[in-house]
Design an enzyme around this catalytic site. Structure first.
Site, PDB file in Angstrom:
ATOM      1  CG  HIS A  31      28.914 -31.868   9.556  1.00 46.01           C
ATOM      2  ND1 HIS A  31      30.000 -32.129   8.756  1.00 46.01           N
ATOM      3  CD2 HIS A  31      27.937 -31.436   8.723  1.00 46.01           C
ATOM      4  CE1 HIS A  31      29.704 -31.855   7.496  1.00 46.01           C
ATOM      5  NE2 HIS A  31      28.461 -31.431   7.448  1.00 46.01           N
ATOM      6  CE1 TYR A 300      24.632 -24.945   9.709  1.00 43.72           C
ATOM      7  CE2 TYR A 300      26.891 -24.456  10.262  1.00 43.72           C
ATOM      8  CZ  TYR A 300      25.958 -24.985   9.394  1.00 43.72           C
ATOM      9  OH  TYR A 300      26.365 -25.570   8.215  1.00 43.72           O
TER      10      TYR A 300
HETATM   11  C1  HEM Z   1      20.124 -25.173   4.538  1.00 45.82           C
HETATM   12  C2  HEM Z   1      21.395 -25.520   4.586  1.00 45.82           C
HETATM   13  C3  HEM Z   1      22.089 -26.142   5.771  1.00 45.82           C
HETATM   14  C4  HEM Z   1      21.601 -26.508   7.002  1.00 45.82           C
HETATM   15  C5  HEM Z   1      20.166 -26.402   7.511  1.00 45.82           C
HETATM   16  C6  HEM Z   1      22.718 -27.022   7.766  1.00 45.82           C
HETATM   17  C7  HEM Z   1      22.634 -27.486   9.062  1.00 45.82           C
HETATM   18  C8  HEM Z   1      23.722 -27.740   9.879  1.00 45.82           C
HETATM   19  C9  HEM Z   1      23.661 -27.919  11.301  1.00 45.82           C
HETATM   20  C10 HEM Z   1      22.376 -27.899  12.129  1.00 45.82           C
HETATM   21  C11 HEM Z   1      24.935 -28.102  11.744  1.00 45.82           C
HETATM   22  C12 HEM Z   1      25.383 -28.299  13.198  1.00 45.82           C
HETATM   23  C13 HEM Z   1      25.734 -26.909  13.768  1.00 45.82           C
HETATM   24  C14 HEM Z   1      26.216 -26.940  15.196  1.00 45.82           C
HETATM   25  O1  HEM Z   1      25.540 -27.519  16.066  1.00 45.82           O
HETATM   26  O2  HEM Z   1      27.268 -26.330  15.472  1.00 45.82           O
HETATM   27  C15 HEM Z   1      25.805 -28.064  10.594  1.00 45.82           C
HETATM   28  C16 HEM Z   1      27.156 -28.240  10.620  1.00 45.82           C
HETATM   29  C17 HEM Z   1      27.963 -28.216   9.495  1.00 45.82           C
HETATM   30  N1  HEM Z   1      27.597 -27.885   8.216  1.00 45.82           N
HETATM   31 FE1  HEM Z   1      25.752 -27.403   7.619  1.00 45.82          FE
HETATM   32  N2  HEM Z   1      23.864 -26.947   6.995  1.00 45.82           N
HETATM   33  C18 HEM Z   1      23.517 -26.435   5.778  1.00 45.82           C
HETATM   34  C19 HEM Z   1      24.358 -26.206   4.710  1.00 45.82           C
HETATM   35  C20 HEM Z   1      25.691 -26.490   4.686  1.00 45.82           C
HETATM   36  C21 HEM Z   1      26.550 -26.245   3.573  1.00 45.82           C
HETATM   37  C22 HEM Z   1      26.147 -25.609   2.248  1.00 45.82           C
HETATM   38  C23 HEM Z   1      27.782 -26.660   3.939  1.00 45.82           C
HETATM   39  C24 HEM Z   1      28.985 -26.558   3.054  1.00 45.82           C
HETATM   40  C25 HEM Z   1      30.097 -25.972   3.421  1.00 45.82           C
HETATM   41  C26 HEM Z   1      27.706 -27.166   5.308  1.00 45.82           C
HETATM   42  C27 HEM Z   1      28.751 -27.671   6.051  1.00 45.82           C
HETATM   43  C28 HEM Z   1      28.691 -27.971   7.405  1.00 45.82           C
HETATM   44  C29 HEM Z   1      29.831 -28.404   8.188  1.00 45.82           C
HETATM   45  C30 HEM Z   1      31.249 -28.674   7.694  1.00 45.82           C
HETATM   46  C31 HEM Z   1      29.370 -28.541   9.511  1.00 45.82           C
HETATM   47  C32 HEM Z   1      30.186 -28.954  10.731  1.00 45.82           C
HETATM   48  C33 HEM Z   1      30.840 -27.715  11.322  1.00 45.82           C
HETATM   49  C34 HEM Z   1      31.623 -28.052  12.573  1.00 45.82           C
HETATM   50  O3  HEM Z   1      32.566 -28.859  12.460  1.00 45.82           O
HETATM   51  O4  HEM Z   1      31.280 -27.530  13.638  1.00 45.82           O
HETATM   52  N3  HEM Z   1      26.420 -27.031   5.725  1.00 45.82           N
HETATM   53  N4  HEM Z   1      25.044 -27.840   9.467  1.00 45.82           N
END
Ligand code: HEM
Length: 313
Positions: A31, A300
């Site tokens: 993202h 995160y």
């Molecule tokens: C094992 C499961 C998951 C991993 C390892 C993962 C990993 C990540 C990472 C590393 C980030 C960046 C965080 C940051 O630097 O602030 C992120 C952002 C995000 N993830 Fe996940 N994620 C997972 C599951 C999910 C799921 C199930 C959703 C469903 C809602 C999701 C939705 C998002 C969204 C929308 C962002 C962006 C948030 C923002 O705008 O700051 N993720 N994810």
């Protein structure tokens, strides 16, 4: 903190994301590209009997929303089928905050953090084609049949006209605690006021690479963009620990309130640096027993540390 003080599986997972999809210094490890907006959430009052959470009672709450493209590459073209995120931070009257992080698919690709790592392995690019090997993805889905639904949903993700014309789900179950202390599982979904509107692949290819953020800024110049927060109420026996499994569609729902997005935030740098963490809850809301939900916070934190270190902040 450094990698040694983090959960080793979270470190390995972020390492694998970087390995499979590239490293872009200074950006979220997924993202990567996003833009933040001022908004207000007005509760409907329907949730007040079911949770004591401050933002779900009667008074409006200021919110900062981040819309994002799920890709790891911050310069990727928006005009393809891809994950899109709506992350909302509710700024509560007592100075604390709670986050609701949602995407444009209703279920996830893995039931556990270990399974997600396996899934990432299946996404490794085949050197011959430069794309993931479909046979490996199929083998993953065969080994984990409930993950097939998320793969199907991902295959038919719309290419949206606007970030404001997409449906977003928070995917996991959460637990609401009512004024009497009774607990019930819930799942959240944002429905756009405009209804769903999508582009054909050809229309999308003709757009600017970053059209989604540009479009939303222009759209807001003509008036606010809204979403309704729908909440599905789980029943005894509905799985709360597995984000690959939806609940039956006939479960009752309430409308918890309405989000009105008004303008880009003035301080994008400050908001870009935040972590929208799905485990940032508030009294009246608890985490479910979903292991992916708890794990996300740890992954995160790793991403945050790396992006902040490489941003030189
Ligand atoms: C094992 C499961 C998951 C991993 C390892 C993962 C990993 C990540 C990472 C590393 C980030 C960046 C965080 C940051 O630097 O602030 C992120 C952002 C995000 N993830 Fe996940 N994620 C997972 C599951 C999910 C799921 C199930 C959703 C469903 C809602 C999701 C939705 C998002 C969204 C929308 C962002 C962006 C948030 C923002 O705008 O700051 N993720 N994810």
């Amino acid at each position: 903190m450094n990698d040694r003080s983090h959960d080793p599986l979270a470190v390995t997972t972020v390492d694998t994301i970087e390995d499979v999809s590239g490293t872009y210094p200074g950006y979220r490890r997924v993202h990567a590209r996003g833009l933040c907006f001022d908004a207000t959430f007005t509760p409907s009052g329907e949730a007040a009997a079911l949770t004591t959470a401050a933002h779900l009672q009667s008074a409006p709450t200021p919110v900062v929303v981040r819309f994002s493209n799920s890709n790891t590459n911050p310069t990727v073209h928006d005009g393809v089928r891809a994950g899109r995120g709506l992350a909302a931070r509710f700024l509560l009257p007592d100075g604390t905050a709670t986050d609701l992080v949602s995407v444009n698919v209703p279920v996830f690709f893995a039931a556990t953090p270990g399974q997600f790592l396996e899934f990432l392995g299946a996404l490794r690019k085949d050197p011959a084609t430069g794309a993931p090997d479909p046979a490996k993805v199929r083998a993953y889905a065969t080994a984990h049949p409930t993950a097939a639904l998320a793969l199907q949903e991902a295959g038919r993700m719309p290419i949206p006209v606007s970030y404001g014309t997409v449906r977003y789900w928070a995917v996991h179950a959460f637990v609401w605690v009512d004024p009497q202390g009774e607990r019930r599982p819930v799942r959240y979904r944002w429905e756009p006021d405009t209804g769903l509107r999508e582009l054909t692949e050809q229309e999308a290819a003709d757009k600017d690479p970053e059209y989604l953020a540009e479009e939303l800024v222009q759209r807001l110049a003509d008036g606010p963009v809204g979403f309704t927060l729908h909440v599905q109420l789980g029943q005894e026996g509905d799985p709360t620990d597995d984000p690959t499994r939806p609940w039956p569609a006939d479960r009752p729902e309430i409308v918890a309130g309405h989000l009105r997005i008004t303008a880009p935030v003035a301080d994008q740098e400050h908001w870009a640096a935040q972590v929208y963490d799905p485990t940032r809850i508030t009294p009246g809301i608890e985490l479910s027993d979903d292991p992916v939900l708890a794990f996300r916070s740890r992954a995160y934190a790793v991403s945050y540390e790396r992006r902040e270190a490489s941003a030189g902040r």
